[in-house]
Write a protein that holds these residues in place. Structure first.
Motif, PDB file in Angstrom:
ATOM      1  N   CYS A 257      36.934  42.495  30.076  1.00  0.00           N
ATOM      2  CA  CYS A 257      35.537  42.044  30.196  1.00  0.00           C
ATOM      3  C   CYS A 257      34.589  43.243  30.250  1.00  0.00           C
ATOM      4  N   ALA A 258      35.003  44.317  30.906  1.00  0.00           N
ATOM      5  CA  ALA A 258      34.152  45.507  31.008  1.00  0.00           C
ATOM      6  C   ALA A 258      33.928  46.138  29.638  1.00  0.00           C
ATOM      7  N   ARG A 259      34.940  46.138  28.790  1.00  0.00           N
ATOM      8  CA  ARG A 259      34.791  46.723  27.451  1.00  0.00           C
ATOM      9  C   ARG A 259      33.933  45.841  26.552  1.00  0.00           C
ATOM     10  N   VAL A 260      34.032  44.530  26.728  1.00  0.00           N
ATOM     11  CA  VAL A 260      33.128  43.632  26.003  1.00  0.00           C
ATOM     12  C   VAL A 260      31.696  43.851  26.489  1.00  0.00           C
ATOM     13  N   ALA A 261      31.541  44.088  27.783  1.00  0.00           N
ATOM     14  CA  ALA A 261      30.209  44.370  28.334  1.00  0.00           C
ATOM     15  C   ALA A 261      29.627  45.647  27.734  1.00  0.00           C
ATOM     16  N   MET A 262      30.469  46.656  27.495  1.00  0.00           N
ATOM     17  CA  MET A 262      29.997  47.885  26.849  1.00  0.00           C
ATOM     18  C   MET A 262      29.498  47.584  25.439  1.00  0.00           C
ATOM     19  N   MET A 263      30.224  46.756  24.711  1.00  0.00           N
ATOM     20  CA  MET A 263      29.783  46.377  23.360  1.00  0.00           C
ATOM     21  C   MET A 263      28.434  45.662  23.409  1.00  0.00           C
ATOM     22  N   ARG A 264      28.305  44.714  24.350  1.00  0.00           N
ATOM     23  CA  ARG A 264      27.055  43.960  24.440  1.00  0.00           C
ATOM     24  C   ARG A 264      25.901  44.874  24.851  1.00  0.00           C
ATOM     25  N   LYS A 265      26.168  45.857  25.688  1.00  0.00           N
ATOM     26  CA  LYS A 265      25.121  46.800  26.114  1.00  0.00           C
ATOM     27  C   LYS A 265      24.477  47.469  24.905  1.00  0.00           C
ATOM     28  N   TRP A 266      25.319  47.936  23.963  1.00  0.00           N
ATOM     29  CA  TRP A 266      24.778  48.645  22.810  1.00  0.00           C
ATOM     30  C   TRP A 266      24.099  47.701  21.817  1.00  0.00           C
ATOM     31  N   HIS A 267      24.570  46.485  21.723  1.00  0.00           N
ATOM     32  CA  HIS A 267      23.897  45.528  20.840  1.00  0.00           C
ATOM     33  C   HIS A 267      22.497  45.202  21.376  1.00  0.00           C
ATOM     34  N   VAL A 268      22.400  45.014  22.681  1.00  0.00           N
ATOM     35  CA  VAL A 268      21.102  44.706  23.292  1.00  0.00           C
ATOM     36  C   VAL A 268      20.156  45.894  23.162  1.00  0.00           C
ATOM     37  N   ARG A 269      20.650  47.091  23.330  1.00  0.00           N
ATOM     38  CA  ARG A 269      19.794  48.273  23.181  1.00  0.00           C
ATOM     39  C   ARG A 269      19.224  48.358  21.764  1.00  0.00           C
ATOM     40  N   ARG A 270      20.029  47.999  20.794  1.00  0.00           N
ATOM     41  CA  ARG A 270      19.535  48.034  19.413  1.00  0.00           C
ATOM     42  C   ARG A 270      18.404  47.012  19.216  1.00  0.00           C
ATOM     43  N   ASP A 305      44.281  65.809  36.678  1.00  0.00           N
ATOM     44  CA  ASP A 305      45.092  64.810  37.375  1.00  0.00           C
ATOM     45  C   ASP A 305      44.903  63.457  36.692  1.00  0.00           C
ATOM     46  N   SER A 306      45.983  62.929  36.076  1.00  0.00           N
ATOM     47  CA  SER A 306      45.870  61.685  35.316  1.00  0.00           C
ATOM     48  C   SER A 306      45.463  60.508  36.195  1.00  0.00           C
ATOM     49  N   ALA A 307      45.940  60.485  37.438  1.00  0.00           N
ATOM     50  CA  ALA A 307      45.576  59.395  38.347  1.00  0.00           C
ATOM     51  C   ALA A 307      44.086  59.440  38.674  1.00  0.00           C
ATOM     52  N   GLU A 308      43.576  60.635  38.894  1.00  0.00           N
ATOM     53  CA  GLU A 308      42.155  60.782  39.198  1.00  0.00           C
ATOM     54  C   GLU A 308      41.296  60.424  37.985  1.00  0.00           C
ATOM     55  N   ILE A 309      41.749  60.834  36.792  1.00  0.00           N
ATOM     56  CA  ILE A 309      41.013  60.501  35.564  1.00  0.00           C
ATOM     57  C   ILE A 309      40.961  58.990  35.380  1.00  0.00           C
ATOM     58  N   ALA A 310      42.100  58.317  35.563  1.00  0.00           N
ATOM     59  CA  ALA A 310      42.151  56.855  35.425  1.00  0.00           C
ATOM     60  C   ALA A 310      41.235  56.180  36.447  1.00  0.00           C
ATOM     61  N   LYS A 311      41.190  56.730  37.645  1.00  0.00           N
ATOM     62  CA  LYS A 311      40.328  56.174  38.693  1.00  0.00           C
ATOM     63  C   LYS A 311      38.858  56.288  38.305  1.00  0.00           C
ATOM     64  N   ARG A 312      38.488  57.439  37.745  1.00  0.00           N
ATOM     65  CA  ARG A 312      37.092  57.642  37.338  1.00  0.00           C
ATOM     66  C   ARG A 312      36.708  56.721  36.181  1.00  0.00           C
ATOM     67  N   VAL A 313      37.612  56.580  35.222  1.00  0.00           N
ATOM     68  CA  VAL A 313      37.342  55.695  34.084  1.00  0.00           C
ATOM     69  C   VAL A 313      37.154  54.261  34.573  1.00  0.00           C
ATOM     70  N   ALA A 314      38.029  53.810  35.470  1.00  0.00           N
ATOM     71  CA  ALA A 314      37.932  52.454  36.008  1.00  0.00           C
ATOM     72  C   ALA A 314      36.603  52.244  36.737  1.00  0.00           C
ATOM     73  N   LYS A 315      36.163  53.279  37.445  1.00  0.00           N
ATOM     74  CA  LYS A 315      34.906  53.180  38.190  1.00  0.00           C
ATOM     75  C   LYS A 315      33.711  53.068  37.241  1.00  0.00           C
ATOM     76  N   ALA A 316      33.760  53.812  36.147  1.00  0.00           N
ATOM     77  CA  ALA A 316      32.670  53.746  35.172  1.00  0.00           C
ATOM     78  C   ALA A 316      32.589  52.362  34.533  1.00  0.00           C
ATOM     79  N   PHE A 317      33.739  51.807  34.167  1.00  0.00           N
ATOM     80  CA  PHE A 317      33.731  50.483  33.546  1.00  0.00           C
ATOM     81  C   PHE A 317      33.371  49.384  34.543  1.00  0.00           C
ATOM     82  N   ALA A 318      33.727  49.572  35.799  1.00  0.00           N
ATOM     83  CA  ALA A 318      33.325  48.603  36.821  1.00  0.00           C
ATOM     84  C   ALA A 318      31.806  48.550  36.924  1.00  0.00           C
ATOM     85  N   ALA A 319      31.161  49.714  36.809  1.00  0.00           N
ATOM     86  CA  ALA A 319      29.695  49.763  36.863  1.00  0.00           C
ATOM     87  C   ALA A 319      29.084  49.076  35.641  1.00  0.00           C
ATOM     88  N   ILE A 320      29.690  49.279  34.467  1.00  0.00           N
ATOM     89  CA  ILE A 320      29.201  48.625  33.247  1.00  0.00           C
ATOM     90  C   ILE A 320      29.296  47.106  33.390  1.00  0.00           C
TER      91      ILE A 320
END
Length: 379
Positions: A257-270, A305-320
């Motif tokens: 759902c977060a990745r679909v939200a990213m797609m919709r974000k850019w469509h709305v901006r356009r 640190d792969s675990a830390e990177i994954a945590k940061r990515v998850a946090k960014a998508f949670a915000a989206i």
């Protein structure tokens, strides 16, 4: 939605996103053997030793009656025809050089026969089982939370890696060496990717835009925010369409759902004309791919640190995802479930692992009896 700052000359929206992603994420060689040196003993070798070489060559042995008797009994058991048995018996009486020459002649004759067979072979066609499995894998990759690029060759290569591993339908061992067959398969994968991306975009458009009275009416306009489709319902509709309207074979998760939200974000901006001049000429998938790259780049900042990177990515998508709910609405009773279907979880895990292995530059098994190949298209 707030417009991008005009004070930045290059991609202001991406700059804002990068700052936001940074803030969100801030909390949280083989040893070769030494060459052998030439010794005095080596130097003393007598290289002109034809007698020793000739002594190693096989000596022609005249066959006796027992040899013929054994072959006469053995050959019919191997289903040789009478004239072939006679050829074998004659072969026994030939001098050794003639025997070797005959064997080589037969090798060449077999090569010619194989070439003729290959030329007469019908054109490769994808059977129904192969089509079904390629389509399912392609859609699962587009809906994977591990995907790194929606447009381009990367997703196509991931599908091909899965195909090499599972050998679906009539993709038997050796098919990967048939260029004509691979051209057919790659074209089909590309077609499925194009159609599936189009399906996703159409549903995103329908989730926020006013219906056009005329087909070519321009420009598009947004519906009132409170009438927009919720992100869960939008994602569910997309998955149903990708699955052909049948039983859903793709898990609907918060990450998807977060990745679909990213797609919709850019469509709305356009639609709201909030793209920078640099981004205005790019299509939806190019904008989304750039955003994906930015998330990964910011997540890797100052850490390996792969675990830390994954945590940061998850946090960014949670915000989206949270921003999408605030802008386009969220039904309190409509929670995004984590799938509990073991079969779907296992299948999607296989898809995700293939994508992650390619991202790490690792090899993926290409199935029983086949060699391992390096996954292509890593980013």
């Amino acid at each position: 939605m707030a417009s991008s700052s005009s004070s930045r000359s290059s991609s202001p929206n991406f700059d804002d996103d990068e700052d936001e992603y940074s803030n969100l994420m801030s909390t949280a060689t083989p040893i070769s053997s030494p060459a052998r040196k030439r010794t005095a003993d080596d130097a003393g070798l007598d290289l002109d030793t034809p007698s020793s070489i000739s002594g190693a060559l096989p000596v022609a042995v005249r066959p006796n009656g027992n040899h013929h008797q054994v072959i006469s009994a053995y050959a019919p058991r191997k289903r040789l025809r009478p004239e072939q048995v006679a050829e074998v018996e004659s072969f026994l009486s030939d001098p050794f050089p003639v025997q070797m020459a005959k064997l080589f002649v037969n090798v060449k004759a077999n090569e010619n026969a194989l070439a003729k067979f290959q030329a007469a072979k019908p054109k490769f066609e994808i059977n129904s089982d192969l089509k079904t499995n390629i389509t399912r894998a392609t859609n699962a990759i587009l809906c994977s939370s591990k995907i790194t690029q929606y447009k381009g060759e990367v997703a196509k290569n991931d599908v091909q890696t899965l195909l090499m591993h599972h050998r679906w339908g009539n993709f038997v061992a050796g098919t990967e060496h048939d260029k004509a067959a691979m051209d057919v398969i790659q074209q089909f994968i590309g077609t499925v990717l194009t159609q599936s991306r189009s399906t996703i975009k159409k549903e995103i458009v329908k989730s926020v835009e006013m219906a056009k009275k005329k087909k070519n009416q321009d420009p598009p306009s947004l519906c009132p925010d409170h009438t927009h489709t919720t992100i869960y319902q939008l994602t569910k509709t997309i998955v149903q369409k990708l699955c052909g309207g049948k039983a859903i074979s793709i898990p609907i998760t918060p990450a998807l759902c977060a990745r679909v939200a990213m797609m919709r974000k850019w469509h709305v901006r356009r639609i709201e004309n909030k793209l920078s001049p640099e981004d205005a000429g790019k299509n939806l998938w190019e904008l989304v791919d750039q955003d994906l790259q930015m998330v990964r780049t910011v997540a890797r900042k100052d850490t390996e640190d792969s675990a830390e990177i994954a945590k940061r990515v998850a946090k960014a998508f949670a915000a989206i995802l949270d921003k999408d709910r605030k802008r386009h609405g969220s039904n309190p009773a409509e929670e995004i479930p984590d799938t509990t279907d073991d079969a779907l979880i296992s299948y999607q895990a296989d898809i995700d692992e293939t994508i992650e292995a390619r991202s790490r530059g690792q090899t993926v098994s290409t199935g029983e009896g086949a060699e391992e190949e390096q996954s292509e298209g890593s980013t």
